[in-house]
Motif scaffolding. Structure first.
Motif, PDB file in Angstrom:
ATOM      1  N   ILE A 145      40.853  38.155  42.788  1.00  0.00           N
ATOM      2  CA  ILE A 145      40.528  39.163  41.777  1.00  0.00           C
ATOM      3  C   ILE A 145      39.667  38.522  40.697  1.00  0.00           C
ATOM      4  N   GLU A 146      38.542  39.149  40.400  1.00  0.00           N
ATOM      5  CA  GLU A 146      37.643  38.686  39.346  1.00  0.00           C
ATOM      6  C   GLU A 146      37.557  39.752  38.266  1.00  0.00           C
ATOM      7  N   ASP A 147      37.997  39.429  37.056  1.00  0.00           N
ATOM      8  CA  ASP A 147      37.917  40.385  35.948  1.00  0.00           C
ATOM      9  C   ASP A 147      36.465  40.635  35.562  1.00  0.00           C
ATOM     10  N   GLU A 148      36.178  41.882  35.177  1.00  0.00           N
ATOM     11  CA  GLU A 148      34.860  42.205  34.649  1.00  0.00           C
ATOM     12  C   GLU A 148      34.694  41.446  33.327  1.00  0.00           C
ATOM     13  N   PRO A 149      33.711  40.548  33.215  1.00  0.00           N
ATOM     14  CA  PRO A 149      33.629  39.644  32.060  1.00  0.00           C
ATOM     15  C   PRO A 149      33.659  40.348  30.709  1.00  0.00           C
ATOM     16  N   GLY A 197      50.856  57.713  30.297  1.00  0.00           N
ATOM     17  CA  GLY A 197      50.192  57.227  29.102  1.00  0.00           C
ATOM     18  C   GLY A 197      49.698  55.795  29.199  1.00  0.00           C
ATOM     19  N   ASN A 198      50.069  55.081  30.261  1.00  0.00           N
ATOM     20  CA  ASN A 198      49.652  53.689  30.427  1.00  0.00           C
ATOM     21  C   ASN A 198      48.446  53.558  31.343  1.00  0.00           C
ATOM     22  N   TRP A 199      47.837  52.371  31.307  1.00  0.00           N
ATOM     23  CA  TRP A 199      46.678  52.043  32.127  1.00  0.00           C
ATOM     24  C   TRP A 199      47.049  50.889  33.051  1.00  0.00           C
ATOM     25  N   SER A 200      46.588  50.950  34.296  1.00  0.00           N
ATOM     26  CA  SER A 200      46.758  49.831  35.214  1.00  0.00           C
ATOM     27  C   SER A 200      45.431  49.551  35.914  1.00  0.00           C
ATOM     28  N   SER A 201      45.444  48.582  36.855  1.00  0.00           N
ATOM     29  CA  SER A 201      44.193  48.064  37.418  1.00  0.00           C
ATOM     30  C   SER A 201      43.236  47.701  36.278  1.00  0.00           C
ATOM     31  N   TYR A 202      43.797  47.032  35.274  1.00  0.00           N
ATOM     32  CA  TYR A 202      43.064  46.747  34.043  1.00  0.00           C
ATOM     33  C   TYR A 202      43.412  45.345  33.575  1.00  0.00           C
ATOM     34  N   PRO A 203      42.450  44.543  33.127  1.00  0.00           N
ATOM     35  CA  PRO A 203      41.036  44.857  32.949  1.00  0.00           C
ATOM     36  C   PRO A 203      40.341  45.247  34.259  1.00  0.00           C
ATOM     37  N   PRO A 204      39.201  45.935  34.148  1.00  0.00           N
ATOM     38  CA  PRO A 204      38.434  46.241  35.354  1.00  0.00           C
ATOM     39  C   PRO A 204      38.144  44.957  36.121  1.00  0.00           C
ATOM     40  N   HIS A 205      38.064  45.070  37.437  1.00  0.00           N
ATOM     41  CA  HIS A 205      37.945  43.881  38.259  1.00  0.00           C
ATOM     42  C   HIS A 205      37.218  44.220  39.556  1.00  0.00           C
ATOM     43  N   ARG A 206      37.030  43.204  40.365  1.00  0.00           N
ATOM     44  CA  ARG A 206      36.478  43.420  41.696  1.00  0.00           C
ATOM     45  C   ARG A 206      37.013  42.344  42.638  1.00  0.00           C
ATOM     46  N   HIS A 207      36.958  42.654  43.921  1.00  0.00           N
ATOM     47  CA  HIS A 207      37.201  41.675  44.984  1.00  0.00           C
ATOM     48  C   HIS A 207      36.353  42.134  46.161  1.00  0.00           C
ATOM     49  N   ASP A 208      35.079  41.780  46.094  1.00  0.00           N
ATOM     50  CA  ASP A 208      34.082  42.338  46.991  1.00  0.00           C
ATOM     51  C   ASP A 208      34.235  41.891  48.437  1.00  0.00           C
ATOM     52  N   ASP A 209      35.162  40.964  48.707  1.00  0.00           N
ATOM     53  CA  ASP A 209      35.422  40.580  50.087  1.00  0.00           C
ATOM     54  C   ASP A 209      36.420  41.510  50.760  1.00  0.00           C
ATOM     55  N   LEU A 210      36.930  42.515  50.023  1.00  0.00           N
ATOM     56  CA  LEU A 210      37.935  43.431  50.557  1.00  0.00           C
ATOM     57  C   LEU A 210      37.497  44.880  50.410  1.00  0.00           C
ATOM     58  N   GLU A 211      37.753  45.664  51.460  1.00  0.00           N
ATOM     59  CA  GLU A 211      37.596  47.118  51.392  1.00  0.00           C
ATOM     60  C   GLU A 211      38.936  47.682  50.914  1.00  0.00           C
ATOM     61  N   GLU A 212      38.914  48.482  49.861  1.00  0.00           N
ATOM     62  CA  GLU A 212      40.167  48.892  49.234  1.00  0.00           C
ATOM     63  C   GLU A 212      40.324  50.405  49.210  1.00  0.00           C
ATOM     64  N   ILE A 213      41.527  50.845  49.583  1.00  0.00           N
ATOM     65  CA  ILE A 213      41.907  52.254  49.505  1.00  0.00           C
ATOM     66  C   ILE A 213      42.951  52.410  48.408  1.00  0.00           C
ATOM     67  N   TYR A 214      42.730  53.372  47.519  1.00  0.00           N
ATOM     68  CA  TYR A 214      43.745  53.787  46.553  1.00  0.00           C
ATOM     69  C   TYR A 214      44.263  55.155  47.016  1.00  0.00           C
ATOM     70  N   TYR A 215      45.566  55.250  47.289  1.00  0.00           N
ATOM     71  CA  TYR A 215      46.204  56.531  47.602  1.00  0.00           C
ATOM     72  C   TYR A 215      47.131  56.889  46.437  1.00  0.00           C
ATOM     73  N   PHE A 216      46.992  58.094  45.882  1.00  0.00           N
ATOM     74  CA  PHE A 216      47.666  58.461  44.641  1.00  0.00           C
ATOM     75  C   PHE A 216      48.767  59.505  44.839  1.00  0.00           C
ATOM     76  N   TRP A 228      38.807  39.786  27.981  1.00  0.00           N
ATOM     77  CA  TRP A 228      39.544  39.382  26.776  1.00  0.00           C
ATOM     78  C   TRP A 228      40.827  40.187  26.565  1.00  0.00           C
ATOM     79  N   VAL A 229      40.905  41.376  27.173  1.00  0.00           N
ATOM     80  CA  VAL A 229      42.057  42.245  26.968  1.00  0.00           C
ATOM     81  C   VAL A 229      43.350  41.554  27.397  1.00  0.00           C
ATOM     82  N   ARG A 230      43.293  40.707  28.416  1.00  0.00           N
ATOM     83  CA  ARG A 230      44.503  40.010  28.869  1.00  0.00           C
ATOM     84  C   ARG A 230      45.155  39.205  27.735  1.00  0.00           C
ATOM     85  N   ASP A 231      44.326  38.643  26.875  1.00  0.00           N
ATOM     86  CA  ASP A 231      44.855  37.808  25.792  1.00  0.00           C
ATOM     87  C   ASP A 231      45.681  38.602  24.790  1.00  0.00           C
ATOM     88  N   THR A 232      45.473  39.915  24.717  1.00  0.00           N
ATOM     89  CA  THR A 232      46.203  40.738  23.751  1.00  0.00           C
ATOM     90  C   THR A 232      47.627  41.030  24.188  1.00  0.00           C
TER      91      THR A 232
END
Length: 255
Positions: free
Chosen positions: A226-230, A149-168, A234-238
């Protein structure tokens, strides 16, 4: 048996890779690391890791939802052998590297176990191969556990200097969802490859806890920027007035 094999070549990029090896009781697996540095992460079971003169016995865990695990760093130009008395599943997180650094066993006590976010954005991050924990040439790796029921990798973000694999992996065989150039349903054993761009959230559906292993590497300095999607930063402040989900941390006595 190799269950999953992502190489820089198969992914169409230059650095990050991931292999998942399944061993039956008493089985052995061997590979030459070549130009890849490797972090061995037990997903289930214990394993003995040997190279050309080094050895470590990893206690491992029953499952990824059964608490953090010790891991091993194996340098480039090594012969890596896995032996498991009782069998199990083992992730080999890799990065194409140039420097040959020492073999290292990283016990849980030396890792940084972090509870991040709050409320429905609460999650647990096990930092075993991040820049503040492991001295490596290029690889950055950690694992994230998100209660159902929870969300992670949030707020949406990017780090374009890295190639990233998510294994679930998803507890109970349920579905989960990952946003990355659209929203995709994911299940246990599946990966999402993120070469660049905004991504997140990772969504754990109610009733199904979510695990993912992040493997990252890139051509530049080994830094996790890590750069948050602008639009959504604001979600971090909540989170300031919210408690961390009481289902965290994931520990052996709980699951």
């Amino acid at each position: 048996m190799i269950r999953l094999d992502v190489t820089p070549e198969s992914a169409g990029w230059g650095y990050s890779g991931l292999r998942v090896v399944v061993l039956a009781p008493g089985d052995e697996y061997q590979q030459a690391t070549g130009g890849d540095e490797v972090v061995v992460v037990p997903l289930s079971g214990s394993v003995t890791v040997t190279t050309d003169g080094d050895k470590a016995d990893l206690a491992g865990r029953a499952s990824v939802f059964d608490g953090p695990t010790d891991v091993v760093y194996v340098p480039i130009e090594s012969t890596l052998t896995l032996r498991s008395t009782d069998g199990g599943r083992f992730a080999l997180a890799t990065a194409r590297a140039a420097k040959r650094l020492p073999f290292r066993h990283i016990p849980v006590a030396e890792q940084r176990i972090e509870l991040r976010g709050a409320g429905v954005c609460s999650r647990q991050v096990n930092n075993f191969a991040t820049t503040d924990v492991l001295d490596a040439d290029r690889i950055i790796a950690c694992e994230v556990l998100t209660p159902g029921g929870n969300w992670s990798s949030y707020p949406p973000h990017r780090h374009d200097d890295l190639e990233e694999i998510y294994y679930f992996e998803v507890a109970g065989g349920g579905p989960a969802y990952q946003r990355a150039d659209g929203v995709r349903e994911v299940r246990t054993g599946e990966v999402v490859l993120i070469p660049n761009g905004w991504h997140g959230p990772s969504m754990a559906t109610p009733g199904y806890d979510l695990y993912y292993l992040n493997v990252m590497a890139g051509p530049g300095e080994r830094a996790w920027v890590i750069e948050d999607e602008p639009e959504h930063a604001w979600v971090r402040d909540t989170w300031a007035g919210q408690a961390i989900d009481e289902r965290l941390p994931f520990q052996k006595e709980d699951r």
